[in-house]
Design a protein around this motif. Structure first.
Motif, PDB file in Angstrom:
ATOM      1  N   VAL A 155      35.429   0.742  28.519  1.00 52.54           N
ATOM      2  CA  VAL A 155      34.281  -0.161  28.548  1.00 52.54           C
ATOM      3  C   VAL A 155      33.848  -0.365  29.996  1.00 52.54           C
ATOM      4  O   VAL A 155      34.605  -0.894  30.805  1.00 52.54           O
ATOM      5  N   ASP A 158      30.580  -1.636  30.573  1.00 47.72           N
ATOM      6  CA  ASP A 158      29.353  -2.404  30.374  1.00 47.72           C
ATOM      7  C   ASP A 158      29.088  -3.379  31.513  1.00 47.72           C
ATOM      8  O   ASP A 158      30.011  -3.880  32.150  1.00 47.72           O
ATOM      9  N   ARG A 190      39.109  -1.921  29.848  1.00 48.38           N
ATOM     10  CA  ARG A 190      37.849  -2.673  29.859  1.00 48.38           C
ATOM     11  C   ARG A 190      37.554  -3.119  31.286  1.00 48.38           C
ATOM     12  O   ARG A 190      38.245  -3.981  31.817  1.00 48.38           O
ATOM     13  N   ALA A 239      31.784   7.235  19.784  1.00 46.32           N
ATOM     14  CA  ALA A 239      30.819   6.181  20.117  1.00 46.32           C
ATOM     15  C   ALA A 239      30.470   6.268  21.589  1.00 46.32           C
ATOM     16  O   ALA A 239      31.333   6.224  22.449  1.00 46.32           O
ATOM     17  N   LEU A 240      29.193   6.439  21.882  1.00 46.13           N
ATOM     18  CA  LEU A 240      28.696   6.453  23.253  1.00 46.13           C
ATOM     19  C   LEU A 240      27.550   5.438  23.300  1.00 46.13           C
ATOM     20  O   LEU A 240      26.482   5.675  22.762  1.00 46.13           O
ATOM     21  N   LEU A 241      27.826   4.288  23.880  1.00 47.98           N
ATOM     22  CA  LEU A 241      26.870   3.196  23.900  1.00 47.98           C
ATOM     23  C   LEU A 241      26.202   3.132  25.261  1.00 47.98           C
ATOM     24  O   LEU A 241      26.855   2.919  26.266  1.00 47.98           O
ATOM     25  N   TRP A 275      31.602   2.901  26.519  1.00 45.97           N
ATOM     26  CA  TRP A 275      30.554   1.890  26.516  1.00 45.97           C
ATOM     27  C   TRP A 275      29.960   1.788  27.908  1.00 45.97           C
ATOM     28  O   TRP A 275      30.657   1.494  28.876  1.00 45.97           O
ATOM     29  N   LEU A 295      39.517   3.958  24.529  1.00 47.31           N
ATOM     30  CA  LEU A 295      38.335   3.109  24.652  1.00 47.31           C
ATOM     31  C   LEU A 295      38.138   2.764  26.116  1.00 47.31           C
ATOM     32  O   LEU A 295      39.031   2.212  26.755  1.00 47.31           O
ATOM     33  N   ASN A 319      26.660   0.176  28.430  1.00 44.37           N
ATOM     34  CA  ASN A 319      25.490  -0.705  28.332  1.00 44.37           C
ATOM     35  C   ASN A 319      25.273  -1.501  29.614  1.00 44.37           C
ATOM     36  O   ASN A 319      26.220  -1.889  30.288  1.00 44.37           O
ATOM     37  N   ASN A 349      34.335  -4.055  32.304  1.00 40.49           N
ATOM     38  CA  ASN A 349      32.984  -4.599  32.279  1.00 40.49           C
ATOM     39  C   ASN A 349      32.850  -5.760  33.270  1.00 40.49           C
ATOM     40  O   ASN A 349      33.824  -6.410  33.613  1.00 40.49           O
ATOM     41  N   SER A 360      35.677   6.401  22.633  1.00 40.71           N
ATOM     42  CA  SER A 360      34.602   5.413  22.739  1.00 40.71           C
ATOM     43  C   SER A 360      34.328   5.095  24.200  1.00 40.71           C
ATOM     44  O   SER A 360      35.237   4.718  24.942  1.00 40.71           O
TER      45      SER A 360
END
Length: 95
Positions: free
Chosen positions: A40, A42, A16, A91-93, A64, A38, A66, A18, A62
């Motif tokens: 992230v 974001d 992560r 999941a592709l955000l 992310w 995963l 965003n 982000n 996954s």
């Protein structure tokens, strides 16, 4: 540019990053993290993701992204968009 700073990078499953003001993701940035499932990214300031930036992440399911500022978008490696290939992005955000 992300730096591999430890020998445990290969054991990381959940990464992560982000809110870190990242602006660019290079194709070599995640070479030391092949087992991440995963990722992230974001709420950074990412403008560019180089092609194949995620190409060595065989377990990535996954992603992310965003709240970034994309100017140049990447293409996902065929292994992520093929219905026959596993692993595949679940999941592709991009929000």
């Amino acid at each position: 540019m992300l730096v591999s700073f430890c020998s445990v990078c290969r054991t990381v499953r959940d990464l992560r990053l982000n809110n870190n003001k990242l602006k660019r993701i290079l194709s070599s940035d995640f070479e030391s993290y092949p087992n991440v499932g995963l990722l992230v990214l974001d709420e950074n300031q990412i403008e560019i993701i180089e092609n194949d930036a995620f190409g060595r992440m065989d377990f990535l399911t996954s992603l992310w992204l965003n709240g970034n500022r994309f100017e140049q978008f990447f293409s996902l490696p065929n292994k992520y968009v093929s219905t026959k290939a596993l692993p595949a992005i679940h999941a592709l955000l991009l929000g």
